[in-house]
Design an enzyme around this catalytic site. Sequence first.
Site, mmCIF file in Angstrom:
data_model
loop_
_atom_site.group_PDB
_atom_site.id
_atom_site.type_symbol
_atom_site.label_atom_id
_atom_site.label_comp_id
_atom_site.label_asym_id
_atom_site.label_seq_id
_atom_site.Cartn_x
_atom_site.Cartn_y
_atom_site.Cartn_z
ATOM 1 N N ARG A 173 0.837 -1.201 0.000
ATOM 2 C CA ARG A 173 0.000 0.000 0.000
ATOM 3 C C ARG A 173 0.870 1.249 0.000
ATOM 4 N NH1 ARG A 173 -4.415 -0.381 4.596
ATOM 5 N NH2 ARG A 173 -4.973 1.627 3.687
ATOM 6 N N CYS A 232 -0.998 6.321 8.728
ATOM 7 C CA CYS A 232 -1.358 4.990 8.231
ATOM 8 C C CYS A 232 -2.485 5.168 7.219
ATOM 9 C CB CYS A 232 -1.760 4.068 9.384
ATOM 10 S SG CYS A 232 -3.210 4.609 10.305
#
Length: 273
Positions: A173, A232
């Site tokens: 990611r 995050c």
Amino acid sequence: MQSLVSTAWLADRLGTPGLIVLDATFVPVQPNPPRDEAAEYAAAHIPGARFLDLRGLSTGQATSLPAADKFAQRIGAIGVGQDAQVVLYDNSPHHTAARAWWLFRRFAPALPVAILDGGFAKWRSEGRQGESGEAVTEPVRFVADPDLAAVRTKAMILAGDGAQLIDARSPGRFDGSEADPRGLPSGHIPGSSNLHYARFFRDDGTWRSPEELAALFAGEGVDLDRPVTTTCGSGITAAIPAFALHLLGRDAALYDGSWSEWAADPQTPKVTA
């Protein structure tokens, strides 16, 4: 009370007046079929534990920072008073007790709060007793004492404050090779380093030693003597490196909007590599 306590420590103290155990299980990226954290708590939890409901501690999105009065109302509703000692645990792959710890640090910084090392999985693996049903608690009045100095916004990140950015998402990611689960653009904030949250834990879900934690940060070129901001996907797992730094005697800021907010803005710079 230390910030990280063992299952043996907690087992010896269950039922101690003023010691409150909270189930902080939350699954922000749901599997198929989805998990129901409240139902799982009702089916099995540490004896006497109360359900925190991190999903409900929001301002409309599951992972946004709640208002101080909303936090205080929820904490008071489950019977946590100003003189309590709180132990947090979870049964989530995202180790969400760290997010709960971070919220307590923001809204009740004077309250003694610890994380149970290894969470519910370790508790059960050791053959320790669980119970089912809902905890019966008497609501109390809880007054929040907000300290939001460690909260970072998108504007602050764009302005830059010299802090080292640590992104706790998976490498795929982070570098854009893996699709974002929310359908957002892939990549990361310029200048950030990747330190996947799973690396902070041993195979049994317990936290790595302080020496191992320090080595993880050093391996990514993070200078522990300089400011750090964690990020995050949505502010949940960013609390994990923040708690790791706390165990090392350091404070960290956290960008609560994280990639969900950053990537949704077409004007913000994004890097794939």
